[in-house]
Design a protein around this motif. Sequence first.
Motif, PDB file in Angstrom:
ATOM      1  N   CYS A  36       0.695  -0.981   0.012  1.00 47.29           N
ATOM      2  CA  CYS A  36       0.504   0.147  -0.179  1.00 47.29           C
ATOM      3  C   CYS A  36       1.022   1.492  -0.019  1.00 47.29           C
ATOM      4  CB  CYS A  36      -1.040  -0.208   0.727  1.00 47.29           C
ATOM      5  SG  CYS A  36      -2.316  -0.909   0.999  1.00 47.29           S
ATOM      6  N   VAL A  39       2.585   1.761  -3.327  1.00 44.11           N
ATOM      7  CA  VAL A  39       1.374   1.977  -4.404  1.00 44.11           C
ATOM      8  C   VAL A  39       0.840   3.396  -4.397  1.00 44.11           C
ATOM      9  CG1 VAL A  39      -0.988   2.259  -5.218  1.00 44.11           C
ATOM     10  CG2 VAL A  39       0.818  -0.585  -5.180  1.00 44.11           C
ATOM     11  N   GLU A  40       1.136   4.275  -2.989  1.00 47.37           N
ATOM     12  CA  GLU A  40       0.222   5.502  -2.781  1.00 47.37           C
ATOM     13  C   GLU A  40       1.300   6.384  -3.185  1.00 47.37           C
ATOM     14  OE1 GLU A  40      -0.699   7.828   1.557  1.00 47.37           O
ATOM     15  OE2 GLU A  40      -1.527   5.393   0.922  1.00 47.37           O
ATOM     16  N   ILE A  42       4.136   5.841  -5.146  1.00 48.75           N
ATOM     17  CA  ILE A  42       4.043   6.222  -6.907  1.00 48.75           C
ATOM     18  C   ILE A  42       2.671   7.359  -7.102  1.00 48.75           C
ATOM     19  CG2 ILE A  42       4.106   4.616  -8.817  1.00 48.75           C
ATOM     20  CD1 ILE A  42       5.445   2.109  -7.020  1.00 48.75           C
ATOM     21  N   ALA A  43       2.258   6.775  -7.037  1.00 48.15           N
ATOM     22  CA  ALA A  43       0.489   7.463  -7.146  1.00 48.15           C
ATOM     23  C   ALA A  43       1.062   9.389  -6.738  1.00 48.15           C
ATOM     24  CB  ALA A  43       0.044   6.721  -6.587  1.00 48.15           C
ATOM     25  N   GLN A  44       1.187   9.299  -5.899  1.00 52.74           N
ATOM     26  CA  GLN A  44       1.965  10.680  -5.671  1.00 52.74           C
ATOM     27  C   GLN A  44       2.477  11.277  -6.181  1.00 52.74           C
ATOM     28  OE1 GLN A  44       1.286  11.343  -1.462  1.00 52.74           O
ATOM     29  NE2 GLN A  44      -1.470  10.222  -1.622  1.00 52.74           N
ATOM     30  N   CYS A  46       5.621  12.873  -7.885  1.00 50.34           N
ATOM     31  CA  CYS A  46       5.387  14.077  -9.541  1.00 50.34           C
ATOM     32  C   CYS A  46       6.791  13.606 -10.405  1.00 50.34           C
ATOM     33  CB  CYS A  46       6.014  15.911  -8.520  1.00 50.34           C
ATOM     34  SG  CYS A  46       4.916  16.264  -7.355  1.00 50.34           S
ATOM     35  N   ARG A  50       3.938   7.489 -14.342  1.00 51.26           N
ATOM     36  CA  ARG A  50       4.090   6.717 -13.065  1.00 51.26           C
ATOM     37  C   ARG A  50       2.970   5.280 -13.661  1.00 51.26           C
ATOM     38  NH1 ARG A  50       1.570  11.823  -9.962  1.00 51.26           N
ATOM     39  NH2 ARG A  50       0.654  11.629 -11.985  1.00 51.26           N
ATOM     40  N   ASP A  51       2.780   5.808 -14.149  1.00 53.37           N
ATOM     41  CA  ASP A  51       1.098   4.929 -14.683  1.00 53.37           C
ATOM     42  C   ASP A  51       2.341   3.988 -15.236  1.00 53.37           C
ATOM     43  OD1 ASP A  51      -0.939   6.652 -14.236  1.00 53.37           O
ATOM     44  OD2 ASP A  51      -1.106   6.773 -16.585  1.00 53.37           O
ATOM     45  N   LEU A  54       3.271   1.835 -11.448  1.00 52.00           N
ATOM     46  CA  LEU A  54       2.509   1.100 -11.012  1.00 52.00           C
ATOM     47  C   LEU A  54       1.611  -0.261 -11.875  1.00 52.00           C
ATOM     48  CD1 LEU A  54       0.009   3.993  -9.875  1.00 52.00           C
ATOM     49  CD2 LEU A  54       1.603   2.992  -9.151  1.00 52.00           C
ATOM     50  N   HIS A  55       2.241  -0.053 -13.413  1.00 57.65           N
ATOM     51  CA  HIS A  55       1.760  -1.017 -13.610  1.00 57.65           C
ATOM     52  C   HIS A  55       2.658  -2.402 -13.877  1.00 57.65           C
ATOM     53  CE1 HIS A  55       2.001  -3.546 -17.284  1.00 57.65           C
ATOM     54  NE2 HIS A  55       0.362  -3.627 -17.589  1.00 57.65           N
ATOM     55  N   ARG A  94      -8.355   0.062   2.563  1.00 54.42           N
ATOM     56  CA  ARG A  94      -7.100   1.247   2.076  1.00 54.42           C
ATOM     57  C   ARG A  94      -6.843   0.459   0.221  1.00 54.42           C
ATOM     58  NH1 ARG A  94      -1.596   2.844   3.038  1.00 54.42           N
ATOM     59  NH2 ARG A  94      -1.247   1.143   4.820  1.00 54.42           N
TER      60      ARG A  94
END
Length: 98
Positions: A36, A39-40, A42-44, A46, A50-51, A54-55, A94
């Motif tokens: 979690c 992932v969080e 990477i997602a946040q 800058c 990022r996609d 995550l993939h 989450r």
Amino acid sequence: ALARAPHAAKWADRFTNGVRTSAKHFRKHAAPSIVCDAVEGIAQACTPGRDELLHGLLVQAIEECALWVVRDPERGRTFDPELWMTACRLTNGRLTKG
């Protein structure tokens, strides 16, 4: 990475000295938190791509899990709400956030 940062490696070794955990405890508590948080983070971040990151993380996690899990050929591949709720509880809900 630790070889490139020997002081950090020594600190990490001292910091974790004497820390013990079981595989069961790691799977139930630490692993869901690590995933979690990754992932969080990477997602946040800058950063471009990022996609793709995550993939890639998802693909690697699935591949790693496939090595550890034996699929029961008798079990259907339908969605099991109870298993999903169990996963959500392990990750403090989450998994339910969009």
